[in-house]
Motif scaffolding. Sequence first.
Motif, PDB file in Angstrom:
ATOM      1  N   THR A   1       0.821  -1.207   0.000  1.00  0.00           N
ATOM      2  CA  THR A   1       0.000   0.000   0.000  1.00  0.00           C
ATOM      3  C   THR A   1       0.854   1.254   0.000  1.00  0.00           C
ATOM      4  OG1 THR A   1      -1.628  -1.260   1.276  1.00  0.00           O
ATOM      5  CG2 THR A   1      -1.953   1.118   1.129  1.00  0.00           C
ATOM      6  N   GLU A   2       1.882   1.298   0.811  1.00  0.00           N
ATOM      7  CA  GLU A   2       2.735   2.487   0.861  1.00  0.00           C
ATOM      8  C   GLU A   2       3.480   2.666  -0.465  1.00  0.00           C
ATOM      9  OE1 GLU A   2       5.083   1.994   4.385  1.00  0.00           O
ATOM     10  OE2 GLU A   2       3.479   2.714   5.683  1.00  0.00           O
TER      11      GLU A   2
ATOM     12  N   GLU B   1      -1.768  16.595  -6.080  1.00  0.00           N
ATOM     13  CA  GLU B   1      -2.613  17.501  -5.293  1.00  0.00           C
ATOM     14  C   GLU B   1      -3.309  16.787  -4.144  1.00  0.00           C
ATOM     15  OE1 GLU B   1      -3.268  16.714  -8.441  1.00  0.00           O
ATOM     16  OE2 GLU B   1      -2.548  18.391  -9.678  1.00  0.00           O
ATOM     17  N   VAL B   2      -3.241  15.468  -4.135  1.00  0.00           N
ATOM     18  CA  VAL B   2      -3.949  14.672  -3.132  1.00  0.00           C
ATOM     19  C   VAL B   2      -3.047  14.396  -1.929  1.00  0.00           C
ATOM     20  CG1 VAL B   2      -5.075  12.447  -2.692  1.00  0.00           C
ATOM     21  CG2 VAL B   2      -5.398  13.611  -4.892  1.00  0.00           C
ATOM     22  N   THR B   3      -3.621  14.467  -0.731  1.00  0.00           N
ATOM     23  CA  THR B   3      -2.942  14.044   0.488  1.00  0.00           C
ATOM     24  C   THR B   3      -3.376  12.616   0.795  1.00  0.00           C
ATOM     25  OG1 THR B   3      -2.806  16.282   1.390  1.00  0.00           O
ATOM     26  CG2 THR B   3      -2.654  14.463   2.957  1.00  0.00           C
ATOM     27  N   TYR B   4      -2.423  11.698   0.814  1.00  0.00           N
ATOM     28  CA  TYR B   4      -2.704  10.275   0.976  1.00  0.00           C
ATOM     29  C   TYR B   4      -2.402   9.839   2.406  1.00  0.00           C
ATOM     30  CZ  TYR B   4      -2.177  10.359  -4.153  1.00  0.00           C
ATOM     31  OH  TYR B   4      -2.264  10.646  -5.483  1.00  0.00           O
ATOM     32  N   SER B   5      -3.126   8.852   2.890  1.00  0.00           N
ATOM     33  CA  SER B   5      -2.819   8.276   4.198  1.00  0.00           C
ATOM     34  C   SER B   5      -3.214   6.813   4.226  1.00  0.00           C
ATOM     35  CB  SER B   5      -3.533   9.034   5.328  1.00  0.00           C
ATOM     36  OG  SER B   5      -4.936   9.075   5.114  1.00  0.00           O
ATOM     37  N   LEU B   6      -2.445   6.033   4.960  1.00  0.00           N
ATOM     38  CA  LEU B   6      -2.770   4.649   5.251  1.00  0.00           C
ATOM     39  C   LEU B   6      -2.985   4.547   6.748  1.00  0.00           C
ATOM     40  CD1 LEU B   6      -3.033   1.594   4.850  1.00  0.00           C
ATOM     41  CD2 LEU B   6      -0.518   1.452   4.868  1.00  0.00           C
ATOM     42  N   ASP B   7      -4.217   4.311   7.154  1.00  0.00           N
ATOM     43  CA  ASP B   7      -4.565   4.190   8.570  1.00  0.00           C
ATOM     44  C   ASP B   7      -4.404   2.728   8.969  1.00  0.00           C
ATOM     45  OD1 ASP B   7      -5.586   4.385  11.093  1.00  0.00           O
ATOM     46  OD2 ASP B   7      -7.522   5.216  10.509  1.00  0.00           O
ATOM     47  N   TRP B   8      -3.144   2.302   9.118  1.00  0.00           N
ATOM     48  CA  TRP B   8      -2.859   0.897   9.339  1.00  0.00           C
ATOM     49  C   TRP B   8      -3.489   0.377  10.629  1.00  0.00           C
ATOM     50  CZ3 TRP B   8      -1.150  -3.020   6.537  1.00  0.00           C
ATOM     51  CH2 TRP B   8      -0.834  -4.200   7.206  1.00  0.00           C
TER      52      TRP B   8
ATOM     53  N   ARG C   1      -7.633  17.862  -1.123  1.00  0.00           N
ATOM     54  CA  ARG C   1      -8.160  16.559  -1.526  1.00  0.00           C
ATOM     55  C   ARG C   1      -7.489  15.475  -0.687  1.00  0.00           C
ATOM     56  NH1 ARG C   1     -11.079  17.060  -6.201  1.00  0.00           N
ATOM     57  NH2 ARG C   1     -10.684  18.931  -7.471  1.00  0.00           N
ATOM     58  N   ARG C   2      -8.295  14.569  -0.133  1.00  0.00           N
ATOM     59  CA  ARG C   2      -7.770  13.520   0.746  1.00  0.00           C
ATOM     60  C   ARG C   2      -8.183  12.136   0.235  1.00  0.00           C
ATOM     61  NH1 ARG C   2      -6.360  14.989   6.018  1.00  0.00           N
ATOM     62  NH2 ARG C   2      -5.595  12.829   6.016  1.00  0.00           N
ATOM     63  N   VAL C   3      -7.284  11.174   0.395  1.00  0.00           N
ATOM     64  CA  VAL C   3      -7.576   9.759   0.174  1.00  0.00           C
ATOM     65  C   VAL C   3      -6.995   8.995   1.358  1.00  0.00           C
ATOM     66  CG1 VAL C   3      -6.979   7.706  -1.158  1.00  0.00           C
ATOM     67  CG2 VAL C   3      -7.735   9.777  -2.344  1.00  0.00           C
ATOM     68  N   ASP C   4      -7.823   8.180   1.987  1.00  0.00           N
ATOM     69  CA  ASP C   4      -7.383   7.416   3.152  1.00  0.00           C
ATOM     70  C   ASP C   4      -7.785   5.959   2.973  1.00  0.00           C
ATOM     71  OD1 ASP C   4      -6.416   7.037   5.886  1.00  0.00           O
ATOM     72  OD2 ASP C   4      -8.529   6.725   6.398  1.00  0.00           O
ATOM     73  N   ILE C   5      -6.840   5.057   3.209  1.00  0.00           N
ATOM     74  CA  ILE C   5      -7.088   3.617   3.103  1.00  0.00           C
ATOM     75  C   ILE C   5      -6.940   3.012   4.491  1.00  0.00           C
ATOM     76  CG2 ILE C   5      -6.368   1.454   2.025  1.00  0.00           C
ATOM     77  CD1 ILE C   5      -5.309   3.041  -0.297  1.00  0.00           C
ATOM     78  N   LYS C   6      -7.924   2.229   4.893  1.00  0.00           N
ATOM     79  CA  LYS C   6      -7.947   1.653   6.228  1.00  0.00           C
ATOM     80  C   LYS C   6      -7.226   0.298   6.258  1.00  0.00           C
ATOM     81  CE  LYS C   6     -10.289   5.028   7.990  1.00  0.00           C
ATOM     82  NZ  LYS C   6      -9.605   6.007   8.870  1.00  0.00           N
ATOM     83  N   GLY C   7      -6.590   0.026   7.392  1.00  0.00           N
ATOM     84  CA  GLY C   7      -5.810  -1.194   7.535  1.00  0.00           C
ATOM     85  C   GLY C   7      -6.616  -2.463   7.392  1.00  0.00           C
TER      86      GLY C   7
ATOM     87  N   LEU D   1      -1.677  -6.740  -3.965  1.00  0.00           N
ATOM     88  CA  LEU D   1      -1.228  -5.447  -4.489  1.00  0.00           C
ATOM     89  C   LEU D   1      -2.168  -4.923  -5.569  1.00  0.00           C
ATOM     90  CD1 LEU D   1       2.323  -4.291  -5.286  1.00  0.00           C
ATOM     91  CD2 LEU D   1       0.626  -4.200  -7.101  1.00  0.00           C
ATOM     92  N   GLU D   2      -2.585  -5.792  -6.487  1.00  0.00           N
ATOM     93  CA  GLU D   2      -3.400  -5.350  -7.612  1.00  0.00           C
ATOM     94  C   GLU D   2      -4.765  -4.852  -7.155  1.00  0.00           C
ATOM     95  OE1 GLU D   2      -0.558  -8.593  -8.894  1.00  0.00           O
ATOM     96  OE2 GLU D   2      -2.054  -8.351  -7.297  1.00  0.00           O
ATOM     97  N   GLY D   3      -5.400  -5.612  -6.243  1.00  0.00           N
ATOM     98  CA  GLY D   3      -6.702  -5.187  -5.742  1.00  0.00           C
ATOM     99  C   GLY D   3      -6.633  -3.889  -4.970  1.00  0.00           C
ATOM    100  N   ILE D   4      -5.581  -3.717  -4.184  1.00  0.00           N
ATOM    101  CA  ILE D   4      -5.406  -2.461  -3.443  1.00  0.00           C
ATOM    102  C   ILE D   4      -5.183  -1.309  -4.416  1.00  0.00           C
ATOM    103  CG2 ILE D   4      -3.989  -1.270  -1.727  1.00  0.00           C
ATOM    104  CD1 ILE D   4      -3.335  -4.094  -0.595  1.00  0.00           C
ATOM    105  N   SER D   5      -4.478  -1.582  -5.523  1.00  0.00           N
ATOM    106  CA  SER D   5      -4.286  -0.560  -6.552  1.00  0.00           C
ATOM    107  C   SER D   5      -5.621  -0.106  -7.128  1.00  0.00           C
ATOM    108  CB  SER D   5      -3.399  -1.119  -7.669  1.00  0.00           C
ATOM    109  OG  SER D   5      -3.312  -0.226  -8.758  1.00  0.00           O
ATOM    110  N   LEU D   6      -6.543  -1.037  -7.330  1.00  0.00           N
ATOM    111  CA  LEU D   6      -7.862  -0.668  -7.853  1.00  0.00           C
ATOM    112  C   LEU D   6      -8.626   0.177  -6.844  1.00  0.00           C
ATOM    113  CD1 LEU D   6     -10.226  -2.956  -9.879  1.00  0.00           C
ATOM    114  CD2 LEU D   6     -11.122  -1.429  -8.125  1.00  0.00           C
TER     115      LEU D   6
END
Length: 465
Positions: A308-309, A321-328, A344-350, A360-365
Motif C-alpha cells: 500500500t505504501e 494535489e492529493v494528500t494520501y494516508s494509510l490508517d494501518w 483533496r484527501r484519500v485514506d485507506i484503512k488497515g 497489491l493489484e486489488g489495493i491498486s484498484l
Amino acid sequence: MALRQCDSAHCSGADAQLNEICKQEGWPVGHPVLTRDAQGACVCTCSCLAFGTPVEDGGGQPKAIEAYVVGDEVMTAGADLAWTASPVVYSGGTDGPSRQKFAVLVRYAETVLVVTSDHLFLLADEGSPLKRADRLAVGDRLVGRDGAPVAVTGVHIGDFIAGFHHIAATSKEPVGEDLTGHLLNTNGVVSADYTVQLYARTADVAGFSGSAHDRLPVVGSPEYVERYGGDCLAAPDLPATFDGSVAVRTAPVDVPGETVAAGTFVPAEATRIQVPPHACAFLPPDVARARQSAPKRAFNDPLAREWTESLISQHRPFYPEVTYSLDWASNEVNAYAWVENGVRRVDIKGGLVRDLALELEGISLVLAHELSHHYGGPPTFPGGLSCEGQADFFGVRNVMRRVWFGEAYVNTAVAAIAQMAAFFGVADSPTAPGGNAGCNHPEGACRVATYYAALDLRGKPGCAG
C-alpha cells in the motif's frame, strides 16, 4: 502476489547482500526483500534490537548492540544460563535511524526494550522456553540474567525512529535444543541471538513452535485487543523511575510533515485518521461490516503495508494535489475520499489492506477508485465528488491506465478484477446485471462488470448509474 518466507539457509547465506540492499535503498529492518530460493520467489527480512540496547560483553560489561563487530566477545548462555564469553560471528544492521515499522516496546522492571516483531525472548514458564515479541502479553514472565522471573508490565506496538542491529554468537550453524552459545543478556533479560531468530522462521527451534505461535494473537490485532485490552496501541506510561539506559521517548501524536526525533516510539493509535461523515467510501456500511469477519493477514504483516505504501508513492507523482494516508491501525474494511479545507484527501484503512482477498493489484484498484472520486467527473454527488459507479469506471479506465505502463496495466487490472470478484463474493464475469444504482454503490456483480467494461474500452454499464 502472495509470497512465502524464504528458506532459512537461503536468507542466512544472502544476509550480507540483503543488508547492503536495505542500507543503500534506505529500507528499514523488517522490510520484505524479494528474492528466490530453490522453490522460487520468496521473501527475506531481518530482525534485531534497537540501537543503544545494552548487551553484556565478554568482560561482563554492558555494550551497545551496534558497537559489536565480528571477533568481539559477547557473554552467552544456553537454557541452563551458564554464562561464558563467546565470539561474535555476525554483526549487521542499519546505518542510522529510520522508521522501523511494527516495533514492539516491552516494559519490565522499570525499563523498556524495543525490538522487531519476531525477536525471541526466553520465558520463565515451563513448556514454552521462547516467545516472539509480537505475542507477548502483560503477565508473561521473562528471564533475568540470574534466572529470576521478570514480569512483563506493558506491551506496545508502533513505529520506532531508530537504527536496529543484530548479532550472532558462537556459530551460524543450526542451534541445539539447549540453545548453548545463543542466548544473550539484553538490557537485563535473556533473549535469542540472530542465528536462533533466523532458523526459527521456518523450523521449530529449541521448543519454539512456529505453528503454535501462529495460533496466538498478534499484538495490536482485534483478537489481541479483545483478550488483553487496547493499551497495546497506545503510548506506554513510563514511570518517574524509568531507567533511561535505553533511550526511548514516546510520541502521543504523529503529526504529518513533522520530523520525529530519533529514539521516539510512535504508538499505533497515533497514526489513526479521522474520516468526516461526508467522505465517499469504497464500500457501503453493510458490505464493510460483512467483510469485517473475513480472514485477515496478521496485524504486523509487512507485505500488505509495503504494497500500500509503495502504491501511494507510485500514484503520488501522477496526482500530487492529493494528500494520501494509510490508517494501518484501523481494523475498518474501507477506503475514503473527501475534500477538507480545500485539500483533496484519500485514506485507506488497515482492515481493507489486510483482507486476504486483496493483494497489491486489488489495493491498486481501490486507490484508483478513491482518486476517481476527485477526478472522475460527472455524475457527481452534491459536493462535487464523482458518484460510485463513475469512480469504479474512471478508476480502471483512466487512473490505472495512466499509472501502470504498457502490458503492466492489463496484467494489473485483470488480477485486480479477479481479486475484487472474490472480495465481493461474485462471479468474475463481464456480464452486467440489470438495475441502476444511481449515485450509490452498485452491487458487487455490477462493479466487476464495470471494471471489465473500463478495461475493454466499452461504455459504462447502466447498472453503474
